[in-house]
Design a protein around this motif. Structure first.
Motif, PDB file in Angstrom:
ATOM      1  N   GLN A  42      -8.033 -33.257 -40.119  1.00 55.49           N
ATOM      2  CA  GLN A  42      -8.710 -34.454 -39.625  1.00 55.49           C
ATOM      3  C   GLN A  42      -9.931 -34.102 -38.786  1.00 55.49           C
ATOM      4  N   VAL A  45     -12.716 -32.853 -41.049  1.00 55.95           N
ATOM      5  CA  VAL A  45     -13.366 -33.970 -41.746  1.00 55.95           C
ATOM      6  C   VAL A  45     -14.356 -34.662 -40.813  1.00 55.95           C
ATOM      7  N   LYS A  49     -18.339 -34.937 -41.492  1.00 63.76           N
ATOM      8  CA  LYS A  49     -19.007 -36.237 -41.553  1.00 63.76           C
ATOM      9  C   LYS A  49     -20.168 -36.293 -40.572  1.00 63.76           C
ATOM     10  N   GLN A 165     -19.219 -38.833 -50.609  1.00 63.96           N
ATOM     11  CA  GLN A 165     -17.991 -39.603 -50.459  1.00 63.96           C
ATOM     12  C   GLN A 165     -16.803 -39.014 -51.224  1.00 63.96           C
ATOM     13  N   PHE A 168     -15.224 -36.308 -49.086  1.00 61.03           N
ATOM     14  CA  PHE A 168     -14.475 -36.832 -47.951  1.00 61.03           C
ATOM     15  C   PHE A 168     -13.192 -37.528 -48.403  1.00 61.03           C
ATOM     16  N   THR A 169     -13.231 -38.125 -49.588  1.00 59.43           N
ATOM     17  CA  THR A 169     -12.020 -38.748 -50.122  1.00 59.43           C
ATOM     18  C   THR A 169     -10.937 -37.706 -50.363  1.00 59.43           C
ATOM     19  N   LEU A 171     -10.706 -34.762 -48.905  1.00 59.96           N
ATOM     20  CA  LEU A 171     -10.258 -34.241 -47.614  1.00 59.96           C
ATOM     21  C   LEU A 171      -9.327 -35.227 -46.914  1.00 59.96           C
ATOM     22  N   ASN A 172      -9.622 -36.518 -47.018  1.00 58.09           N
ATOM     23  CA  ASN A 172      -8.751 -37.516 -46.393  1.00 58.09           C
ATOM     24  C   ASN A 172      -7.388 -37.568 -47.075  1.00 58.09           C
ATOM     25  N   THR A 175      -5.457 -34.662 -45.860  1.00 53.95           N
ATOM     26  CA  THR A 175      -4.965 -34.931 -44.510  1.00 53.95           C
ATOM     27  C   THR A 175      -3.720 -35.797 -44.544  1.00 53.95           C
ATOM     28  N   ASN A 176      -3.747 -36.860 -45.350  1.00 51.48           N
ATOM     29  CA  ASN A 176      -2.599 -37.758 -45.432  1.00 51.48           C
ATOM     30  C   ASN A 176      -1.372 -37.060 -46.000  1.00 51.48           C
TER      31      ASN A 176
END
Length: 301
Positions: A42, A45, A49, A165, A168-169, A171-172, A175-176
């Protein structure tokens, strides 16, 4: 005297359930390692960003002689339109800086970033002139794009952030997934701590019953059991922090030190000052909750 009694009882409990204690330490270490990994991802990321979004500029391409009629029905941009658009951009509070790029400058930049076999067939007149706009808040791109897309003399305002984007998607999502695995492992850790404390309390139920009958408080009886879970989780948190430090120090830091690599990555300082205190604290809190929950039944007299 009471402190010595509590510590001796805690030590006796850890020795009697040594195998279970080791299991608690290991499960807690793995769960907190996943949790810490999620926190570090997190943070990374957020760093990417902040760093990459700042590099993204809004490109406002102006109409030219070869622009499509549906986008530029009045033809090429006029000097008055160009001047008015530049003045509007410079007065916009959302805009930090404005750079004008002529056709010749666009052609020179194009040659620097494109294979010569392509640039040999392109002339400066075929490239559009544009304004490069740096925003105060890069994430406010869409609002700025919508406002200027319909301005006279503007052909297009492409979404450059759309390039970043997908990264980052991914990477997110990573993270989840890490945080989801961490939540599952933390639940397993709590169940294991609860089971260990319950077995210990059951094996010593006669001693605790006698202590209550002679006037010992509930807190004094519960404290050794709670400390057993806390000590095991504390060791697990420390081991998880050490594993995260090693992962960053011997993995991420080597990537950061490679020649030509300029992107800022997480470092061992982020692990020691931010992530480690959080995961150790979470481990201790979960251990206390699990211990108190499992003791409610066995310490009733």
């Amino acid at each position: 005297m009471r402190l010595g009694f509590v510590l001796s009882e805690m030590g006796a409990g850890l020795r009697r359930n040594f195998t279970m204690t080791i299991a608690v330490v290991l499960v807690t270490m793995v769960s907190l390692f996943f949790f810490g990994t999620g926190l570090l991802v997190q943070k990374q990321v957020g760093i990417l960003k902040g760093e990459w979004y700042d590099r993204v500029q809004v490109s406002i391409f102006l109409c030219g002689d070869d622009s499509p009629v549906d986008r530029c029905p009045a033809g090429a941009v006029t000097d008055d339109q160009r001047t008015a658009l530049q003045a509007q951009l410079e007065a916009d509070p959302r805009v930090d800086r404005v750079f004008y790029e002529s056709k010749q400058e666009a052609f020179e930049n194009f040659k620097e970033t494109t294979n010569t076999s392509i640039t040999d067939n392109i002339t400066a007149d075929q490239l559009p002139e544009s304004f490069r706009v740096r925003l105060v808040d890069p994430e406010g791109y869409l609002a700025v794009s919508d406002d200027y897309l319909s301005s006279p003399g503007v052909e297009d305002v492409p979404d450059q952030q759309a390039i970043l984007q997908p990264l980052f998607t991914v990477l997110n999502v990573a993270t989840n997934i890490a945080l989801g695995l961490a939540a599952l492992m933390l639940l397993c850790s709590m169940m294991l701590v609860s089971t260990t404390i319950r077995l210990t309390a059951f094996s010593r139920r006669r001693e605790t019953t006698i202590m209550r009958l002679v006037g010992a408080s509930r807190a004094l009886i519960q404290l050794p059991f709670v400390l057993e879970g806390v000590v095991a989780s504390l060791f697990g948190g420390v081991l998880a922090s050490a594993a995260l430090w090693a992962m960053v120090n011997f993995g991420v830091s080597r990537l950061q030190n490679r020649p030509g690599f300029t992107t800022r990555l997480i470092d061992t300082g982020d692990v020691l000052t931010q992530t480690a205190p959080i995961i150790v604290g979470v481990g201790v809190v979960f251990a206390v909750i699990a211990s108190l929950f499992s003791l409610r039944r066995w310490l009733k007299v």
